[in-house]
Motif scaffolding. Structure first.
Motif, PDB file in Angstrom:
ATOM      1  N   LYS A 195     -11.181  26.744  26.842  1.00 46.98           N
ATOM      2  CA  LYS A 195     -10.343  27.506  25.918  1.00 46.98           C
ATOM      3  C   LYS A 195      -9.171  28.170  26.633  1.00 46.98           C
ATOM      4  CE  LYS A 195     -13.867  31.216  25.854  1.00 46.98           C
ATOM      5  NZ  LYS A 195     -14.770  31.973  24.942  1.00 46.98           N
ATOM      6  N   GLU A 196      -8.115  28.387  25.865  1.00 47.20           N
ATOM      7  CA  GLU A 196      -6.894  29.012  26.372  1.00 47.20           C
ATOM      8  C   GLU A 196      -6.463  30.106  25.407  1.00 47.20           C
ATOM      9  OE1 GLU A 196      -3.699  26.373  27.305  1.00 47.20           O
ATOM     10  OE2 GLU A 196      -5.023  24.828  28.151  1.00 47.20           O
ATOM     11  N   TRP A 197      -5.846  31.124  25.967  1.00 40.28           N
ATOM     12  CA  TRP A 197      -5.372  32.261  25.179  1.00 40.28           C
ATOM     13  C   TRP A 197      -3.937  32.523  25.608  1.00 40.28           C
ATOM     14  CZ3 TRP A 197      -7.797  37.815  25.791  1.00 40.28           C
ATOM     15  CH2 TRP A 197      -7.376  38.637  24.740  1.00 40.28           C
ATOM     16  N   VAL A 198      -3.006  32.130  24.756  1.00 37.67           N
ATOM     17  CA  VAL A 198      -1.586  32.220  25.081  1.00 37.67           C
ATOM     18  C   VAL A 198      -0.989  33.402  24.321  1.00 37.67           C
ATOM     19  CG1 VAL A 198       0.607  30.989  25.178  1.00 37.67           C
ATOM     20  CG2 VAL A 198      -1.545  29.710  25.309  1.00 37.67           C
ATOM     21  N   LYS A 199      -0.349  34.298  25.041  1.00 33.91           N
ATOM     22  CA  LYS A 199       0.199  35.509  24.422  1.00 33.91           C
ATOM     23  C   LYS A 199       1.715  35.540  24.565  1.00 33.91           C
ATOM     24  CE  LYS A 199      -3.894  38.017  26.067  1.00 33.91           C
ATOM     25  NZ  LYS A 199      -4.359  39.168  26.854  1.00 33.91           N
ATOM     26  N   ASP A 200       2.318  36.393  23.769  1.00 39.02           N
ATOM     27  CA  ASP A 200       3.738  36.715  23.886  1.00 39.02           C
ATOM     28  C   ASP A 200       4.635  35.483  23.833  1.00 39.02           C
ATOM     29  OD1 ASP A 200       3.065  39.400  24.125  1.00 39.02           O
ATOM     30  OD2 ASP A 200       2.891  39.282  26.300  1.00 39.02           O
ATOM     31  N   ILE A 201       4.416  34.640  22.834  1.00 34.48           N
ATOM     32  CA  ILE A 201       5.280  33.481  22.613  1.00 34.48           C
ATOM     33  C   ILE A 201       6.454  33.960  21.758  1.00 34.48           C
ATOM     34  CG2 ILE A 201       5.419  31.147  21.673  1.00 34.48           C
ATOM     35  CD1 ILE A 201       2.317  31.065  21.925  1.00 34.48           C
ATOM     36  N   PRO A 202       7.674  33.982  22.288  1.00 30.79           N
ATOM     37  CA  PRO A 202       8.799  34.574  21.545  1.00 30.79           C
ATOM     38  C   PRO A 202       9.247  33.694  20.390  1.00 30.79           C
ATOM     39  CG  PRO A 202       9.585  33.607  23.595  1.00 30.79           C
ATOM     40  CD  PRO A 202       8.080  33.501  23.620  1.00 30.79           C
ATOM     41  N   PHE A 203       9.691  34.345  19.344  1.00 30.40           N
ATOM     42  CA  PHE A 203      10.196  33.659  18.163  1.00 30.40           C
ATOM     43  C   PHE A 203      11.335  34.496  17.605  1.00 30.40           C
ATOM     44  CE2 PHE A 203       9.690  33.199  13.397  1.00 30.40           C
ATOM     45  CZ  PHE A 203      10.300  31.961  13.316  1.00 30.40           C
ATOM     46  N   THR A 204      12.531  33.931  17.575  1.00 24.59           N
ATOM     47  CA  THR A 204      13.718  34.670  17.135  1.00 24.59           C
ATOM     48  C   THR A 204      14.296  34.026  15.886  1.00 24.59           C
ATOM     49  OG1 THR A 204      14.236  35.313  19.414  1.00 24.59           O
ATOM     50  CG2 THR A 204      15.998  35.511  17.801  1.00 24.59           C
ATOM     51  N   MET A 205      14.676  34.859  14.934  1.00 26.40           N
ATOM     52  CA  MET A 205      15.292  34.370  13.701  1.00 26.40           C
ATOM     53  C   MET A 205      16.412  35.320  13.306  1.00 26.40           C
ATOM     54  SD  MET A 205      11.950  35.424  11.578  1.00 26.40           S
ATOM     55  CE  MET A 205      11.144  36.899  12.214  1.00 26.40           C
ATOM     56  N   GLN A 206      17.316  34.842  12.506  1.00 27.62           N
ATOM     57  CA  GLN A 206      18.386  35.680  11.985  1.00 27.62           C
ATOM     58  C   GLN A 206      18.025  36.138  10.586  1.00 27.62           C
ATOM     59  OE1 GLN A 206      22.236  33.675  12.424  1.00 27.62           O
ATOM     60  NE2 GLN A 206      22.521  34.889  14.269  1.00 27.62           N
ATOM     61  N   MET A 207      18.184  37.445  10.361  1.00 24.22           N
ATOM     62  CA  MET A 207      17.830  38.017   9.064  1.00 24.22           C
ATOM     63  C   MET A 207      18.862  39.055   8.654  1.00 24.22           C
ATOM     64  SD  MET A 207      13.688  38.589   9.576  1.00 24.22           S
ATOM     65  CE  MET A 207      13.329  38.828   7.821  1.00 24.22           C
ATOM     66  N   SER A 208      19.133  39.102   7.366  1.00 17.77           N
ATOM     67  CA  SER A 208      19.982  40.155   6.804  1.00 17.77           C
ATOM     68  C   SER A 208      19.103  41.357   6.434  1.00 17.77           C
ATOM     69  CB  SER A 208      20.691  39.632   5.556  1.00 17.77           C
ATOM     70  OG  SER A 208      19.732  39.369   4.538  1.00 17.77           O
ATOM     71  N   ILE A 209      19.733  42.458   6.069  1.00 17.41           N
ATOM     72  CA  ILE A 209      18.976  43.615   5.596  1.00 17.41           C
ATOM     73  C   ILE A 209      18.112  43.229   4.403  1.00 17.41           C
ATOM     74  CG2 ILE A 209      19.145  45.877   4.488  1.00 17.41           C
ATOM     75  CD1 ILE A 209      21.627  46.414   6.071  1.00 17.41           C
ATOM     76  N   HIS A 210      18.703  42.499   3.461  1.00 20.39           N
ATOM     77  CA  HIS A 210      17.965  42.118   2.255  1.00 20.39           C
ATOM     78  C   HIS A 210      16.740  41.269   2.607  1.00 20.39           C
ATOM     79  CE1 HIS A 210      20.910  43.810  -0.456  1.00 20.39           C
ATOM     80  NE2 HIS A 210      21.884  43.140   0.146  1.00 20.39           N
ATOM     81  N   GLU A 211      16.877  40.390   3.581  1.00 17.50           N
ATOM     82  CA  GLU A 211      15.745  39.539   3.974  1.00 17.50           C
ATOM     83  C   GLU A 211      14.648  40.350   4.659  1.00 17.50           C
ATOM     84  OE1 GLU A 211      17.945  35.227   4.629  1.00 17.50           O
ATOM     85  OE2 GLU A 211      18.128  36.777   6.175  1.00 17.50           O
TER      86      GLU A 211
END
Length: 271
Positions: A195-211
């Motif tokens: 088994k493996e435990w992978v942490k802190d995988i970054p994920f970036t997205m663009q969002m407006s205030i409304h989103e």
């Protein structure tokens, strides 16, 4: 916190529409792991457990002959069939702890943004039962620490998001602790040795205030907040939007913010 909210059609539709996008980074981690452990053999069946509206079910379709999504909620399954269908994808109402599958019949048991709701000991045993030899288990979610990058305002925006999460956490139960420890309980409960435990995988997205405001409304903690005090929850959203606008200024509506979250993933292989 009750799972009853996931059985309500309005919330299921809100969840499908406004929950943050599927993480391609997570899917790449999972699929790379599966392909390495199965030595390039044809992949017959994947089961997405606690599939919700099928957001993490559909991306599995190109990689398996068949994909089955299961969830305890009729409304979530109904929305999944409506929005996340494919010729080789099917959905079924079933609990994570009792899958309607034969022993040693599955290549991948996947659970995205769901395993913190499961009865863990029963789920990991059930996953081990249905997995083939060299079959894989993958459970993953996002860590609710959110960083927002926008010019010199990044610090203020990130601090605001931390305050928002702190408020929402007041309406969470044990599931919050399971997420904050990045599924350590599942890692420890699984009897699968590889088994493996992978942490802190970054994920970036663009969002407006409304989103961002819409995303908050798709979080189950906020739904609980609203059920307990709808007036206070509504004011919380109004005040949150005002605070974003105060930080960003007169061009707030046109600004796309870089929003970063971190995902984590526990994976195991049955030998």
């Amino acid at each position: 916190m009750s799972l009853e909210q996931f059985k309500k059609m309005p919330f299921s539709l809100l969840y499908q529409k406004h929950m943050i996008p599927v993480s391609n980074e997570i899917m790449n981690v999972v699929l790379s792991y599966v392909k390495a452990k199965t030595n390039g053999q044809p992949l017959e069946l994947a089961v997405d457990v606690g599939c919700g509206t099928g957001r993490y079910t559909l991306p599995l379709a190109p990689h398996f002959k068949k994909v089955l999504g299961t969830d305890i909620s009729d409304s979530q399954i109904h929305v999944a069939k409506q929005y996340n269908s494919a010729h080789n994808v099917s959905y079924m109402v079933a609990p994570a702890e009792k899958l309607p599958l034969k022993d040693a019949s599955v290549d991948l048991v996947n659970a995205g943004l769901a395993a913190h709701w499961f009865t863990v000991d029963q789920f990991v045993n059930e996953a081990a039962r249905v997995l083939k030899t060299n079959g894989c288990l993958a459970v993953h979610a996002f860590y609710p620490g959110t960083e927002i990058e926008y010019k010199e305002l990044s610090g203020d925006l990130t601090a605001l998001m931390k305050e928002l999460w702190d408020t929402l956490f007041l309406y969470c139960d044990l599931s919050k602790e399971r997420i904050l420890t990045q599924y350590q309980n599942i890692y420890e409960a699984s009897a699968l040795k590889d088994k493996e435990w992978v942490k802190d995988i970054p994920f970036t997205m663009q969002m407006s205030i409304h989103e961002i405001i819409a995303f908050i409304q798709s979080i189950c903690c906020f739904e609980t907040f609203k059920e307990k005090n709808s007036e206070k929850a509504g004011q919380f959203l109004i005040n949150t939007e005002k605070r974003f606008r105060k930080i960003l200024g007169e061009k707030a509506d046109s600004i796309q913010l870089n929003v970063q979250m971190k995902h984590f993933c526990f994976m195991a292989c049955k030998y």
